[in-house]
Each structure stands twice: as C-alpha cells, then as structure tokens.
Write a protein that holds these residues in place. Sequence first.
Motif, PDB file in Angstrom:
ATOM      1  N   ARG A  23      85.176  78.505  96.232  1.00 16.27           N
ATOM      2  CA  ARG A  23      84.995  77.213  96.908  1.00 16.27           C
ATOM      3  C   ARG A  23      85.136  75.988  95.999  1.00 16.27           C
ATOM      4  O   ARG A  23      85.063  74.863  96.472  1.00 16.27           O
ATOM      5  CB  ARG A  23      83.623  77.180  97.568  1.00 16.27           C
ATOM      6  CG  ARG A  23      83.497  78.162  98.694  1.00 16.27           C
ATOM      7  CD  ARG A  23      82.143  78.066  99.322  1.00 16.27           C
ATOM      8  NE  ARG A  23      82.042  78.973 100.439  1.00 16.27           N
ATOM      9  CZ  ARG A  23      81.462  78.672 101.571  1.00 16.27           C
ATOM     10  NH1 ARG A  23      80.917  77.492 101.745  1.00 16.27           N
ATOM     11  NH2 ARG A  23      81.394  79.561 102.532  1.00 16.27           N
ATOM     12  N   GLY A  24      85.260  76.197  94.697  1.00 16.73           N
ATOM     13  CA  GLY A  24      85.413  75.072  93.790  1.00 16.73           C
ATOM     14  C   GLY A  24      84.110  74.374  93.446  1.00 16.73           C
ATOM     15  O   GLY A  24      84.065  73.170  93.271  1.00 16.73           O
ATOM     16  N   ARG A  25      83.050  75.133  93.322  1.00 17.51           N
ATOM     17  CA  ARG A  25      81.744  74.560  92.988  1.00 17.51           C
ATOM     18  C   ARG A  25      81.410  74.809  91.526  1.00 17.51           C
ATOM     19  O   ARG A  25      82.076  75.563  90.841  1.00 17.51           O
ATOM     20  CB  ARG A  25      80.678  75.175  93.890  1.00 17.51           C
ATOM     21  CG  ARG A  25      80.982  74.870  95.344  1.00 17.51           C
ATOM     22  CD  ARG A  25      79.774  74.852  96.186  1.00 17.51           C
ATOM     23  NE  ARG A  25      80.113  74.367  97.510  1.00 17.51           N
ATOM     24  CZ  ARG A  25      79.684  74.935  98.601  1.00 17.51           C
ATOM     25  NH1 ARG A  25      78.901  75.987  98.556  1.00 17.51           N
ATOM     26  NH2 ARG A  25      80.018  74.429  99.773  1.00 17.51           N
ATOM     27  N   TRP A  26      80.345  74.184  91.083  1.00 18.59           N
ATOM     28  CA  TRP A  26      79.860  74.352  89.716  1.00 18.59           C
ATOM     29  C   TRP A  26      78.619  75.239  89.738  1.00 18.59           C
ATOM     30  O   TRP A  26      77.795  75.134  90.652  1.00 18.59           O
ATOM     31  CB  TRP A  26      79.496  73.013  89.105  1.00 18.59           C
ATOM     32  CG  TRP A  26      80.662  72.110  88.832  1.00 18.59           C
ATOM     33  CD1 TRP A  26      81.832  72.038  89.531  1.00 18.59           C
ATOM     34  CD2 TRP A  26      80.753  71.142  87.798  1.00 18.59           C
ATOM     35  NE1 TRP A  26      82.643  71.078  88.995  1.00 18.59           N
ATOM     36  CE2 TRP A  26      82.003  70.509  87.925  1.00 18.59           C
ATOM     37  CE3 TRP A  26      79.898  70.745  86.785  1.00 18.59           C
ATOM     38  CZ2 TRP A  26      82.413  69.511  87.063  1.00 18.59           C
ATOM     39  CZ3 TRP A  26      80.310  69.746  85.936  1.00 18.59           C
ATOM     40  CH2 TRP A  26      81.559  69.140  86.073  1.00 18.59           C
ATOM     41  N   VAL A  27      78.474  76.082  88.710  1.00 19.38           N
ATOM     42  CA  VAL A  27      77.311  76.960  88.579  1.00 19.38           C
ATOM     43  C   VAL A  27      76.799  76.858  87.145  1.00 19.38           C
ATOM     44  O   VAL A  27      77.579  76.832  86.201  1.00 19.38           O
ATOM     45  CB  VAL A  27      77.667  78.435  88.887  1.00 19.38           C
ATOM     46  CG1 VAL A  27      76.466  79.338  88.691  1.00 19.38           C
ATOM     47  CG2 VAL A  27      78.217  78.574  90.289  1.00 19.38           C
ATOM     48  N   TYR A  28      75.483  76.818  87.002  1.00 23.02           N
ATOM     49  CA  TYR A  28      74.836  76.821  85.685  1.00 23.02           C
ATOM     50  C   TYR A  28      73.999  78.090  85.557  1.00 23.02           C
ATOM     51  O   TYR A  28      73.145  78.360  86.399  1.00 23.02           O
ATOM     52  CB  TYR A  28      73.955  75.582  85.522  1.00 23.02           C
ATOM     53  CG  TYR A  28      73.066  75.626  84.301  1.00 23.02           C
ATOM     54  CD1 TYR A  28      73.624  75.677  83.030  1.00 23.02           C
ATOM     55  CD2 TYR A  28      71.693  75.625  84.423  1.00 23.02           C
ATOM     56  CE1 TYR A  28      72.814  75.721  81.908  1.00 23.02           C
ATOM     57  CE2 TYR A  28      70.877  75.664  83.305  1.00 23.02           C
ATOM     58  CZ  TYR A  28      71.445  75.716  82.049  1.00 23.02           C
ATOM     59  OH  TYR A  28      70.643  75.771  80.947  1.00 23.02           O
ATOM     60  N   LEU A  29      74.259  78.878  84.514  1.00 26.85           N
ATOM     61  CA  LEU A  29      73.501  80.104  84.257  1.00 26.85           C
ATOM     62  C   LEU A  29      72.799  79.990  82.901  1.00 26.85           C
ATOM     63  O   LEU A  29      73.450  80.068  81.860  1.00 26.85           O
ATOM     64  CB  LEU A  29      74.425  81.324  84.249  1.00 26.85           C
ATOM     65  CG  LEU A  29      75.165  81.634  85.547  1.00 26.85           C
ATOM     66  CD1 LEU A  29      76.102  82.814  85.348  1.00 26.85           C
ATOM     67  CD2 LEU A  29      74.191  81.899  86.678  1.00 26.85           C
ATOM     68  N   PRO A  30      71.479  79.804  82.895  1.00 31.42           N
ATOM     69  CA  PRO A  30      70.745  79.724  81.633  1.00 31.42           C
ATOM     70  C   PRO A  30      70.380  81.118  81.109  1.00 31.42           C
ATOM     71  O   PRO A  30      70.397  82.100  81.842  1.00 31.42           O
ATOM     72  CB  PRO A  30      69.491  78.936  82.012  1.00 31.42           C
ATOM     73  CG  PRO A  30      69.261  79.273  83.447  1.00 31.42           C
ATOM     74  CD  PRO A  30      70.632  79.485  84.044  1.00 31.42           C
ATOM     75  N   ASN A  31      70.057  81.180  79.827  1.00 33.88           N
ATOM     76  CA  ASN A  31      69.538  82.399  79.183  1.00 33.88           C
ATOM     77  C   ASN A  31      70.506  83.575  79.229  1.00 33.88           C
ATOM     78  O   ASN A  31      70.096  84.723  79.362  1.00 33.88           O
ATOM     79  CB  ASN A  31      68.198  82.812  79.794  1.00 33.88           C
ATOM     80  CG  ASN A  31      67.167  81.726  79.673  1.00 33.88           C
ATOM     81  OD1 ASN A  31      67.094  81.045  78.655  1.00 33.88           O
ATOM     82  ND2 ASN A  31      66.375  81.538  80.711  1.00 33.88           N
ATOM     83  N   CYS A  32      71.786  83.318  79.097  1.00 36.70           N
ATOM     84  CA  CYS A  32      72.774  84.398  79.184  1.00 36.70           C
ATOM     85  C   CYS A  32      72.675  85.390  78.025  1.00 36.70           C
ATOM     86  O   CYS A  32      73.173  86.507  78.130  1.00 36.70           O
ATOM     87  CB  CYS A  32      74.177  83.805  79.262  1.00 36.70           C
ATOM     88  SG  CYS A  32      74.478  82.998  80.843  1.00 36.70           S
ATOM     89  N   HIS A  33      72.025  85.011  76.946  1.00 39.45           N
ATOM     90  CA  HIS A  33      71.845  85.933  75.823  1.00 39.45           C
ATOM     91  C   HIS A  33      70.977  87.135  76.203  1.00 39.45           C
ATOM     92  O   HIS A  33      70.971  88.144  75.501  1.00 39.45           O
ATOM     93  CB  HIS A  33      71.218  85.199  74.631  1.00 39.45           C
ATOM     94  CG  HIS A  33      69.898  84.579  74.936  1.00 39.45           C
ATOM     95  ND1 HIS A  33      69.794  83.363  75.589  1.00 39.45           N
ATOM     96  CD2 HIS A  33      68.637  85.013  74.730  1.00 39.45           C
ATOM     97  CE1 HIS A  33      68.510  83.073  75.743  1.00 39.45           C
ATOM     98  NE2 HIS A  33      67.788  84.062  75.231  1.00 39.45           N
ATOM     99  N   LEU A  34      70.273  87.060  77.325  1.00 32.88           N
ATOM    100  CA  LEU A  34      69.422  88.164  77.763  1.00 32.88           C
ATOM    101  C   LEU A  34      70.209  89.290  78.436  1.00 32.88           C
ATOM    102  O   LEU A  34      69.697  90.397  78.581  1.00 32.88           O
ATOM    103  CB  LEU A  34      68.348  87.651  78.728  1.00 32.88           C
ATOM    104  CG  LEU A  34      67.386  86.611  78.160  1.00 32.88           C
ATOM    105  CD1 LEU A  34      66.464  86.105  79.243  1.00 32.88           C
ATOM    106  CD2 LEU A  34      66.610  87.184  76.984  1.00 32.88           C
ATOM    107  N   GLU A  35      71.436  89.021  78.844  1.00 30.87           N
ATOM    108  CA  GLU A  35      72.252  90.020  79.557  1.00 30.87           C
ATOM    109  C   GLU A  35      73.691  89.997  79.053  1.00 30.87           C
ATOM    110  O   GLU A  35      74.623  89.677  79.777  1.00 30.87           O
ATOM    111  CB  GLU A  35      72.217  89.749  81.064  1.00 30.87           C
ATOM    112  CG  GLU A  35      70.886  89.979  81.715  1.00 30.87           C
ATOM    113  CD  GLU A  35      70.500  91.458  81.750  1.00 30.87           C
ATOM    114  OE1 GLU A  35      71.389  92.331  81.659  1.00 30.87           O
ATOM    115  OE2 GLU A  35      69.292  91.724  81.875  1.00 30.87           O
ATOM    116  N   LEU A  36      73.898  90.377  77.803  1.00 30.68           N
ATOM    117  CA  LEU A  36      75.231  90.305  77.202  1.00 30.68           C
ATOM    118  C   LEU A  36      76.219  91.270  77.847  1.00 30.68           C
ATOM    119  O   LEU A  36      77.384  90.927  78.046  1.00 30.68           O
ATOM    120  CB  LEU A  36      75.142  90.557  75.699  1.00 30.68           C
ATOM    121  CG  LEU A  36      74.315  89.521  74.924  1.00 30.68           C
ATOM    122  CD1 LEU A  36      74.264  89.884  73.452  1.00 30.68           C
ATOM    123  CD2 LEU A  36      74.862  88.122  75.115  1.00 30.68           C
ATOM    124  N   ALA A  37      75.788  92.483  78.171  1.00 31.79           N
ATOM    125  CA  ALA A  37      76.691  93.442  78.814  1.00 31.79           C
ATOM    126  C   ALA A  37      77.146  92.912  80.174  1.00 31.79           C
ATOM    127  O   ALA A  37      78.315  93.057  80.551  1.00 31.79           O
ATOM    128  CB  ALA A  37      76.014  94.800  78.956  1.00 31.79           C
TER     129      ALA A  37
END
Length: 85
Positions: A23-37
């Motif tokens: 849809r062309g939206r923006w998403v912010y995902l914090p703390n990505c270091h917790l789920e590297l795989a």
Amino acid sequence: PLSIGTPSMCSRAETVVMEAARRGRWVYLPNCHLELAWLSRLLLALEPPAPKHEDFRLWLSASPRERFPIRILECSVKILCEPPV
C-alpha cells in the motif's frame, strides 16, 4: 510501532510490513537486534518479485550486534547515533 522480541510479534510485524509494502505506507520496527534470524527471513520476503509500492519505507532500529544481517546493511540508508566521547 510494533515491538520485536517474541515469535508472535515477529509474525504480526511481518504481516504489517508486507501490507505496508503493497500500500505504500511507512513502518517502524524497534529493537530488531532481538530477532536477527527473523530479519533475514523478512528481507527474503521483501526481495523481488514481491510487490512493493514506490512510497513504501521500512525503518529499523537496533543495538549493534556482530551477527546483524549484512544484506540489510548493504541495501539500507544508515543513521548512526553514538554517545559523545
């Protein structure tokens, strides 16, 4: 924002990201270091031929980790914040 860190939230985040890509939206995902795989799997899901709207943007935040997926770093614009020395 979605908070990454549990398998159920990763599943929810992937759904939100894929819908935003369409849809062309923006998403912010914090703390990505917790789920590297999971990040590596998400990157594979977003690679062509997956449909992406030209206005789609994905913002990730993470603490430094040696095992952070290199491919994500290679295809990203990076902003680095370090404390003053």
